[in-house]
Write an enzyme that holds these catalytic residues in place. Structure first.
Site, PDB file in Angstrom:
ATOM      1  N   ASP A  35     -35.527  38.507 -32.048  1.00 27.77           N
ATOM      2  CA  ASP A  35     -34.955  39.364 -30.997  1.00 27.77           C
ATOM      3  C   ASP A  35     -33.519  39.728 -31.371  1.00 27.77           C
ATOM      4  O   ASP A  35     -32.557  39.260 -30.764  1.00 27.77           O
ATOM      5  CB  ASP A  35     -35.013  38.646 -29.652  1.00 27.77           C
ATOM      6  N   ASP A  37     -31.770  42.416 -30.994  1.00 21.73           N
ATOM      7  CA  ASP A  37     -30.942  43.196 -30.065  1.00 21.73           C
ATOM      8  C   ASP A  37     -30.711  42.470 -28.742  1.00 21.73           C
ATOM      9  O   ASP A  37     -30.077  43.000 -27.835  1.00 21.73           O
ATOM     10  CB  ASP A  37     -31.527  44.585 -29.817  1.00 21.73           C
ATOM     11  N   ARG A 221     -37.562  48.778  -8.922  1.00 20.68           N
ATOM     12  CA  ARG A 221     -36.738  48.877  -7.711  1.00 20.68           C
ATOM     13  C   ARG A 221     -37.501  49.494  -6.547  1.00 20.68           C
ATOM     14  O   ARG A 221     -37.020  49.475  -5.410  1.00 20.68           O
ATOM     15  CB  ARG A 221     -35.479  49.701  -8.001  1.00 20.68           C
ATOM     16  N   ASP A 229     -47.414  57.931  -4.515  1.00 20.18           N
ATOM     17  CA  ASP A 229     -47.723  56.868  -5.472  1.00 20.18           C
ATOM     18  C   ASP A 229     -48.988  56.135  -5.053  1.00 20.18           C
ATOM     19  O   ASP A 229     -49.823  55.775  -5.884  1.00 20.18           O
ATOM     20  CB  ASP A 229     -46.579  55.861  -5.547  1.00 20.18           C
ATOM     21  N   ARG A 274     -39.087  62.015   6.726  1.00 18.19           N
ATOM     22  CA  ARG A 274     -39.503  62.574   5.429  1.00 18.19           C
ATOM     23  C   ARG A 274     -40.907  62.104   5.043  1.00 18.19           C
ATOM     24  O   ARG A 274     -41.202  60.916   5.077  1.00 18.19           O
ATOM     25  CB  ARG A 274     -38.511  62.148   4.353  1.00 18.19           C
ATOM     26  N   ASP A 397     -38.557  64.515  -7.514  1.00 21.12           N
ATOM     27  CA  ASP A 397     -37.094  64.423  -7.464  1.00 21.12           C
ATOM     28  C   ASP A 397     -36.581  63.831  -8.782  1.00 21.12           C
ATOM     29  O   ASP A 397     -36.866  62.687  -9.073  1.00 21.12           O
ATOM     30  CB  ASP A 397     -36.635  63.605  -6.255  1.00 21.12           C
ATOM     31  N   GLU A 592     -42.403  54.006 -16.166  1.00 17.87           N
ATOM     32  CA  GLU A 592     -42.619  54.989 -15.102  1.00 17.87           C
ATOM     33  C   GLU A 592     -43.016  56.353 -15.652  1.00 17.87           C
ATOM     34  O   GLU A 592     -43.826  57.064 -15.064  1.00 17.87           O
ATOM     35  CB  GLU A 592     -41.329  55.105 -14.290  1.00 17.87           C
TER      36      GLU A 592
END
Length: 666
Positions: A35, A37, A221, A229, A274, A397, A592
């Site tokens: 590892d 980095d 998060r 989703d 919303r 968004d 994501e």
């Protein structure tokens, strides 16, 4: 460095081996040596020698072998991390586990681990996590749960939890009977989670009790139940046989509509004004089709509840102003929130507010406080924040396609969804209720009215959004009374909805592929539509060159429905190649989103990339990316799947990939 099974000269090939490994010492050695980095992952970016010696656990005496390559070493690190979590000092690992076919490994991890890692309940244990969420910011920092006015059971349930677990410091508050934008703004400094559905069950003592209905979150998060989703996550859950969990997602949606008036952007207080893209009918029908066949009456009763919610959402959200435009007859994203969206970071809008503050001789903090309490009036800012919220409601968004005008756009994606919504309502009434559906208020509706609504919407979409010259659908600006020129891959949602004619599909498919097909899948929009990027005009994550799971999944299904199954397979292969390659090269990452042009998840764009910040072993993936993988596998030919499985063997992959190139024009 590609991994391959370890070998010794005097051993017969393919002989199974098991390794006896000291968990903590081997983990320490891998990280220290490999590892380089320091991110607690083993990836192709690390400069270590990519080889670790381990000993066998068979009866032939101790012998040492080398485990080589990024993939095998990262798999070893993951297995050691899991073993360490269980407190094991030594483990025996089969070599086949370390060199597992990456397609099988990722699909297995999604099915047996990632979905569970993303599952949440708003119960006592769930609130232990929720109360620690950093989004619980406000003037007094107390974690809160808001309970609907019309759900006394939920009030009793959550007040009992607050009393039983005083260390949570949980504030249980009841929402007003009428939730206005002004009231929502008034609690911006007291944000909290919104209650979701509970159901009656029998506990171990044989007594009736309430239990929170589980749901799946996107990950990272995003630790709440998000609107669109959830639809794509449900598709993945159904592909993996998790029908009850997908059913719970529908139940939570119906609860939101019943008590909050809409399917929320997410179940937090500042999202009460919303919504998100409407997928409820398709989601409910897909779950209904998978319910146990031995309970038909119960199944239909369940669907009836979901349909009552769908009718309410359709008429009170999407066919009511401000989201419904009576002039064009189409619908727009147009939430009713007031002021600055409070969920953003404190400095998010500084660049926007600075000229206004400077004009008044105020500091940014002074101006923001005055604007938020209404003592400072700036109509231009009011308009900006209406559009900003609309972009967030759209799910896209952010993007230059929608920036500063979203609430004025009858987007092709929203109206495609509503066409499908209307068709679903009509066909369900006709086929499952003998064309007589009893509404919640006792009135009866038939299918004809909703077939007519769908036909009318299709006519309007053709009039305002279809461009015969370019063979593409575009958004329609209801204020300027003209089409947008931004080329978006959501044009293909018309195929998913079944709203394009056969002639339109023949024009649309080749034109869309020419614009949006990239090496790693479908890109969100064209580079020309996005425009030039600079320090003053940074990239947006829903623009070129980024690709997202929802766009891929919608396109696959739509293309297949119109007879373009081979194209759907090709696009699915491209997307799953992108996911699998990152999974192999970057310690099991499932992010994501991707840059599908440059083939990387290491993106420098607003909000970063969720799902990449883990240590040692991935435990969640990312919700709709997991779903796209499991669903995407159903579109692949055996040759395509074999090629993806050979990604850890460059020579074999080249052969399989070449075969696919010949057979599927990849």
């Amino acid at each position: 460095m590609a991994s391959s099974p370890c070998r010794v000269a005097d051993e017969k090939p393919n002989k199974p081996r098991k390794f006896l490994i000291d968990v903590e010492e081997t983990k320490r050695l891998i990280l220290e040596q490999e590892d380089t980095d320091g991110d607690l992952q083993i990836t192709v970016n690390d400069a270590g020698p990519k080889v670790i010696g381990v000993g066998t656990a068979d009866s032939g005496g101790y012998r040492k072998f080398d485990i080589r390559g990024t993939y095998m070493l990262s798999n070893l690190l993951q297995e050691l991390a899991l073993a360490s979590g269980y407190g094991r000092r030594h483990i025996v690992i089969d070599e086949a586990r370390l060199n597992e076919n990456p397609v099988s490994r990722l699909s297995r991890m999604i099915r047996h681990h990632f979905w569970d890692g993303l599952t949440r309940r708003i119960d006592a244990d769930g609130l232990e996590l929720i109360c620690k969420d950093p989004k619980n910011r406000g003037t007094d920092q107390r974690p809160r749960i808001y309970v609907p006015h019309g759900d006394p059971d939920a009030w009793e349930y959550y007040t009992a939890i607050a009393e039983a677990r005083p260390h949570l410091n949980l504030q249980v508050e009841k929402l007003p009977e009428e939730i206005t934008p002004q009231w929502v703004k008034s609690i911006n400094q007291h944000p909290g989670i919104l209650a979701l559905a509970t159901r009656r069950c029998i506990d171990v003592k044989g007594e009736s009790t309430l239990a929170a209905v589980p749901f799946v979150v996107p990950g990272g998060r995003f630790n709440e139940m998000y609107g669109w989703d959830s639809y794509f996550e449900a598709l993945g859950l159904l592909a993996d046989g998790r029908v009850e969990l997908a059913r719970g997602m529908v139940d939570n949606f119906a609860y939101q509509i019943r008590h909050y008036g809409k399917i929320l952007n997410a179940n937090r207080s500042y999202y009460l004004t919303r919504s998100q893209p409407p997928f409820l009918t398709d989601m409910a029908l897909k779950v209904y089709e998978r319910l146990p066949t031995d309970t038909p009456e119960e199944n239909l009763a369940w669907l009836t509840g979901a349909m009552h919610a769908a009718f309410k959402e359709y008429h009170t959200v999407w066919m009511a102003e401000p989201r419904y435009d009576p002039v064009s007859g189409l619908s727009c994203y147009h939430p009713t929130g007031i002021g600055m969206p409070p969920e953003t970071e404190a400095s998010h809008f500084d660049h926007l507010l600075e000229p206004y503050a400077r004009k008044l001789g105020l500091t940014l903090a002074e101006f923001a406080a005055g604007y938020n309490d209404g003592s400072i009036k700036e109509p231009e800012l009011d308009a900006y924040f209406v559009h900003d919220r609309a972009v967030r409601e759209s799910g896209h968004d952010t993007t230059y396609r929608l920036e500063k005008r979203c609430a004025n756009l009858a987007t092709v994606d929203l109206n495609a969804l509503l066409y499908k919504f209307e068709i679903d309502l009509a066909t369900t009434i006709r086929d499952l209720y003998d064309d007589q559906f009893v509404m919640a208020d006792g009135s009866v509706v038939t299918s004809a009215a909703y077939f007519d609504r769908a036909a009318h919407r299709r006519t309007l979409i053709d009039r305002y959004c279809w461009d015969e010259a370019t063979g593409l659908y575009y958004d329609y600006d209801i204020k300027q009374e003209k089409r947008s020129t931004y080329e978006s891959v959501t044009a293909l949602w018309m195929l998913w909805a079944g709203a394009a004619s056969e002639a339109q599909a023949r024009r649309l498919v080749p034109e869309a592929l020419r614009r949006f097909e990239a090496t790693g899948g479908l890109v969100s929009g064209t580079e020309a539509s996005r425009g030039a990027i600079s320090l003053d005009r940074p990239n947006r994550q829903w623009d070129y060159p980024y690709g997202w799971a929802p766009h891929q999944m919608m396109a696959w299904r739509g293309l297949e429905a119109y007879g373009y199954g081979e194209v759907a397979s090709r696009l699915a292969y491209r997307w799953l190649y992108t996911i699998t390659k990152a999974f192999v090269d970057f310690n099991g990452v499932v992010p994501e989103k991707f840059d599908v042009v440059n083939m990387t998840h290491l993106v420098k764009v607003e909000y970063g990339n969720v799902g990449v910040d883990f240590k040692l072993v991935p435990r969640e993936g990312f919700g709709w990316m997991n779903a796209s993988y499991q669903v995407g596998l159903t579109y692949l030919t055996s040759h395509m799947r074999r090629a993806l499985g050979a990604l850890t063997d460059p020579d074999q992959f080249s052969k399989e990939h070449a075969r696919n190139a010949r057979n599927a024009s990849i």
